[in-house]
Design a protein around this motif. Sequence first.
Motif, PDB file in Angstrom:
ATOM      1  N   SER A  22      39.704  35.943  15.608  1.00 17.14           N
ATOM      2  CA  SER A  22      38.734  34.844  15.625  1.00 17.14           C
ATOM      3  C   SER A  22      38.653  34.149  14.270  1.00 17.14           C
ATOM      4  O   SER A  22      37.795  33.310  14.057  1.00 17.14           O
ATOM      5  N   PRO A  30      40.756  34.298  20.699  1.00 17.96           N
ATOM      6  CA  PRO A  30      39.286  34.322  20.718  1.00 17.96           C
ATOM      7  C   PRO A  30      38.717  33.058  20.069  1.00 17.96           C
ATOM      8  O   PRO A  30      39.366  32.446  19.214  1.00 17.96           O
ATOM      9  N   ASP A  74      36.454  30.878  17.421  1.00 18.52           N
ATOM     10  CA  ASP A  74      36.200  30.976  15.976  1.00 18.52           C
ATOM     11  C   ASP A  74      34.972  31.847  15.687  1.00 18.52           C
ATOM     12  O   ASP A  74      33.888  31.613  16.226  1.00 18.52           O
TER      13      ASP A  74
END
Length: 386
Positions: A127, A143, A145
């Motif tokens: 992320s 994923p 952020d």
Amino acid sequence: MKPQIRITVLAAALALAGVAHAQEVLKIGFSGPLSGGAALYGKNVLSGMQMAAAEINAKPLEIGGKRYKLEIVALDDKYNPSETGINVQRLVQQHKTAAVLVPHSGGIFAVQAFNEKSKVLLLAYTSLPQATERGNTLTVRIPPDFTGYIAPFTKAMMTLHGKNVALAAADHDYAKAWAAAFKPAWEAAGGKVVAENPMSYNKATDFYSGVSRVLQSKPDVLFIGGASEPTALVAKQARELGFKGGFIIIDQAKIDEMAKVVGGLGALEGSVGVMPVTGDDRPEPAAFTARYRKLNPGKDPSSEISLNYSAVHATVAAMKLAGTVTDAVAIRAKMDQAFRTLPPALNPNDIEGLDSKGGTVANTIIGVVEKGKIKGQFLRALNAGK
């Protein structure tokens, strides 16, 4: 025509028909930790990929007029970026993979040094926003952020516990990036960072000395996180040393997996992290959880499992849309459409597509442990009110 000639001609025709319908092997690569302290994390990622592959292979798979069988080729990199780079080069050169999934930022950055030149699509399970902000044209960040979590996590912990936080997360690149983004946001909200002591989560199981050091600063909140198992040990040892406050758990660690290590949610009371898939009662996550448990008795799906399950389905869908299993540029060009058109059953995290830089967009749920239960709140609503 003589009988033996007729038989020979028939055999030749059947052989040609067999060739026409023969399956070719389509390979998607994986390089991640399958041994060491982060092994559970890597195995979860791989489990989701393999679940998707089994579903895809259960039906005829045709791309560009050819029939394929999907194979996930997995190599262990022990969470070592230099090993990741070697593994991915091997996957490309030896196995001819057009797409490779890497589940840690250090490895992702190592691969980004050459993946465009090697024409391999990098499926980046991190992320960390830098994974796509660098402008790599053959990267998809799976994923959403992580920076979207910071404001809700900060608000929840300040409300529940107080404004003094000690940073005691892991010392790998991903955790460092989380801490670097979190610290100024916490201070901007009126909080104080009273101690900083990153630790080698993947190389140790005894964190008493490191935890004791930060607890001397009397924090209200501990900022922790790495792979789930060592993160749980950090929390457990903090409780044993008398810490009564809350934990901010970065998204690599999962609350439900940690609870199994520490003996239940009681030790994590007042903590905040990503909502476990098993706690998401929306229809598609609930159905996915049921399917996974049926296939893997006694095991629960984590977000690594569900998100990378969808990533494999989306990659194969993009190959179908592009009409190729080898042209990484063409496949990457169809990834947004592939995610947007995934059937809900294949998209339990409700990914809405990709942003302009190649990162997924979704309305993620965070979880707060209150009175022994994990209560979920939608991230988009929380950020809209920050």
